[in-house]
Design an enzyme around this catalytic site. Sequence first.
Site, PDB file in Angstrom:
ATOM      1  N   ARG A  59      13.128 -52.021  63.055  1.00  0.00           N
ATOM      2  CA  ARG A  59      14.453 -52.447  62.615  1.00  0.00           C
ATOM      3  C   ARG A  59      15.337 -51.212  62.507  1.00  0.00           C
ATOM      4  O   ARG A  59      14.923 -50.199  61.946  1.00  0.00           O
ATOM      5  CB  ARG A  59      14.339 -53.134  61.255  1.00  0.00           C
ATOM      6  CG  ARG A  59      15.661 -53.473  60.601  1.00  0.00           C
ATOM      7  CD  ARG A  59      16.297 -54.720  61.190  1.00  0.00           C
ATOM      8  NE  ARG A  59      17.613 -54.966  60.631  1.00  0.00           N
ATOM      9  CZ  ARG A  59      18.512 -55.782  61.172  1.00  0.00           C
ATOM     10  NH1 ARG A  59      18.250 -56.443  62.304  1.00  0.00           N
ATOM     11  NH2 ARG A  59      19.677 -55.960  60.616  1.00  0.00           N
ATOM     12  N   SER A  62      21.695 -50.061  59.444  1.00  0.00           N
ATOM     13  CA  SER A  62      22.795 -49.161  59.111  1.00  0.00           C
ATOM     14  C   SER A  62      23.134 -49.338  57.639  1.00  0.00           C
ATOM     15  O   SER A  62      23.229 -50.460  57.138  1.00  0.00           O
ATOM     16  CB  SER A  62      24.026 -49.468  59.970  1.00  0.00           C
ATOM     17  OG  SER A  62      23.726 -49.170  61.318  1.00  0.00           O
ATOM     18  N   CYS A  75      27.905 -59.904  52.844  1.00  0.00           N
ATOM     19  CA  CYS A  75      27.243 -59.709  54.135  1.00  0.00           C
ATOM     20  C   CYS A  75      25.770 -60.061  53.970  1.00  0.00           C
ATOM     21  O   CYS A  75      25.337 -60.419  52.874  1.00  0.00           O
ATOM     22  CB  CYS A  75      27.420 -58.267  54.597  1.00  0.00           C
ATOM     23  SG  CYS A  75      26.740 -57.086  53.419  1.00  0.00           S
ATOM     24  N   CYS A  77      23.273 -57.859  54.754  1.00  0.00           N
ATOM     25  CA  CYS A  77      22.515 -56.615  54.927  1.00  0.00           C
ATOM     26  C   CYS A  77      21.308 -56.498  53.989  1.00  0.00           C
ATOM     27  O   CYS A  77      20.229 -56.090  54.412  1.00  0.00           O
ATOM     28  CB  CYS A  77      23.421 -55.412  54.735  1.00  0.00           C
ATOM     29  SG  CYS A  77      24.805 -55.419  55.880  1.00  0.00           S
ATOM     30  N   GLU A 102      27.763 -46.275  57.318  1.00  0.00           N
ATOM     31  CA  GLU A 102      28.264 -47.318  56.423  1.00  0.00           C
ATOM     32  C   GLU A 102      29.429 -48.088  57.046  1.00  0.00           C
ATOM     33  O   GLU A 102      30.280 -47.509  57.732  1.00  0.00           O
ATOM     34  CB  GLU A 102      28.709 -46.619  55.137  1.00  0.00           C
ATOM     35  CG  GLU A 102      29.414 -47.424  54.110  1.00  0.00           C
ATOM     36  CD  GLU A 102      28.528 -48.435  53.407  1.00  0.00           C
ATOM     37  OE1 GLU A 102      28.816 -49.621  53.567  1.00  0.00           O
ATOM     38  OE2 GLU A 102      27.564 -48.034  52.718  1.00  0.00           O
ATOM     39  N   GLY A 103      29.436 -49.391  56.803  1.00  0.00           N
ATOM     40  CA  GLY A 103      30.598 -50.198  57.195  1.00  0.00           C
ATOM     41  C   GLY A 103      30.841 -50.205  58.696  1.00  0.00           C
ATOM     42  O   GLY A 103      31.970 -50.051  59.138  1.00  0.00           O
ATOM     43  N   ARG A 104      29.754 -50.418  59.488  1.00  0.00           N
ATOM     44  CA  ARG A 104      29.834 -50.339  60.952  1.00  0.00           C
ATOM     45  C   ARG A 104      30.485 -49.026  61.386  1.00  0.00           C
ATOM     46  O   ARG A 104      31.230 -48.974  62.363  1.00  0.00           O
ATOM     47  CB  ARG A 104      30.593 -51.524  61.555  1.00  0.00           C
ATOM     48  CG  ARG A 104      29.720 -52.757  61.688  1.00  0.00           C
ATOM     49  CD  ARG A 104      30.376 -53.834  62.548  1.00  0.00           C
ATOM     50  NE  ARG A 104      30.323 -55.091  61.856  1.00  0.00           N
ATOM     51  CZ  ARG A 104      31.372 -55.769  61.426  1.00  0.00           C
ATOM     52  NH1 ARG A 104      32.592 -55.334  61.654  1.00  0.00           N
ATOM     53  NH2 ARG A 104      31.214 -56.886  60.790  1.00  0.00           N
ATOM     54  N   ASP A 136      33.241 -51.882  66.141  1.00  0.00           N
ATOM     55  CA  ASP A 136      31.935 -51.394  65.735  1.00  0.00           C
ATOM     56  C   ASP A 136      31.802 -49.952  66.212  1.00  0.00           C
ATOM     57  O   ASP A 136      31.751 -49.705  67.418  1.00  0.00           O
ATOM     58  CB  ASP A 136      30.858 -52.282  66.380  1.00  0.00           C
ATOM     59  CG  ASP A 136      29.487 -52.051  65.770  1.00  0.00           C
ATOM     60  OD1 ASP A 136      29.263 -50.964  65.202  1.00  0.00           O
ATOM     61  OD2 ASP A 136      28.643 -52.955  65.878  1.00  0.00           O
ATOM     62  N   ARG A 138      29.312 -47.894  65.305  1.00  0.00           N
ATOM     63  CA  ARG A 138      27.972 -47.371  65.091  1.00  0.00           C
ATOM     64  C   ARG A 138      27.431 -46.737  66.372  1.00  0.00           C
ATOM     65  O   ARG A 138      27.717 -47.183  67.467  1.00  0.00           O
ATOM     66  CB  ARG A 138      27.037 -48.492  64.624  1.00  0.00           C
ATOM     67  CG  ARG A 138      27.342 -48.902  63.200  1.00  0.00           C
ATOM     68  CD  ARG A 138      26.507 -50.063  62.761  1.00  0.00           C
ATOM     69  NE  ARG A 138      26.819 -51.266  63.506  1.00  0.00           N
ATOM     70  CZ  ARG A 138      26.274 -52.443  63.242  1.00  0.00           C
ATOM     71  NH1 ARG A 138      25.390 -52.562  62.290  1.00  0.00           N
ATOM     72  NH2 ARG A 138      26.615 -53.489  63.944  1.00  0.00           N
ATOM     73  N   LYS A 164      23.021 -53.476  70.181  1.00  0.00           N
ATOM     74  CA  LYS A 164      21.921 -52.589  69.790  1.00  0.00           C
ATOM     75  C   LYS A 164      20.887 -52.503  70.915  1.00  0.00           C
ATOM     76  O   LYS A 164      20.383 -51.431  71.226  1.00  0.00           O
ATOM     77  CB  LYS A 164      21.244 -53.179  68.550  1.00  0.00           C
ATOM     78  CG  LYS A 164      21.283 -52.304  67.337  1.00  0.00           C
ATOM     79  CD  LYS A 164      20.541 -52.985  66.205  1.00  0.00           C
ATOM     80  CE  LYS A 164      21.368 -52.888  64.946  1.00  0.00           C
ATOM     81  NZ  LYS A 164      20.682 -53.473  63.780  1.00  0.00           N
TER      82      LYS A 164
HETATM   83 ZN   LIG Z   1      26.517 -55.219  54.513  1.00  0.00          ZN
END
Ligand SMILES: [Zn+2]
Length: 216
Positions: A59, A62, A75, A77, A102-104, A136, A138, A164
């Site tokens: 996995r 983020s 969310c 998460c 953090e936060g995408r 996004d 990330r 991803k």
């Molecule tokens: Zn989240």
Amino acid sequence: MQQSSVSRTPTQLTFMASCALPTPWATFQLHAFVEDSTGKEHLALTLGDVGNGEPVLARLHSECLTGDALFSQRCDCGAQLEGALRRIAAEDRGILLYLRQEGRGIGLINKIRAYKLQEQGADTVEANHQLGFADDLRDYEICAPIFQHFGIKSLRLMTNNPRKIDALKSLDIRIERVEHIASSTRHNARYLATKAKKLGHLLPPLAPAHKPDENN
Ligand SMILES: [Zn+2]
């Protein structure tokens, strides 16, 4: 500032330290790395022999301070993080990367600003756009040196996010997708629907019993 994708050099990471991490589900090994160019600290939790060549249950998580540590229901998460650790524990083998984006990728303060915009009617993608960010930000290149460190070349990746999968394939890592669904709540139903509609996440249709809460 956010990184641009122009003229990249391979991400360099330095392994710093590791220790045992007892959790309610298993005692993992916790490994700490520092990203050379930014000083950001990233973590990997491993269980069992992950470097033996067999595909590894994995996995990529983020960081989401509000969801992971403060029980936020905006969310999914926190539930995704716990679910992934439970599944790895059940198999006695696997890896979870805890990536500090953090936060995408927009950071904690901007994520809170985006939440405020969502209270005023924007969805999660529109809120990022209103703040001047892409959907996004990330960056999964950071994963390559971590997987190299452990000798991992093949993953059974718990994800619903096709971005991803594409990002890791471009890093020459073999991927088999394993579905990873956290249940929706009245607070995150709209967020999950936006992830499916605008970010291409592979999620089942939401149960009609969960009427989206338009204030979240
Ligand atoms: Zn989240």
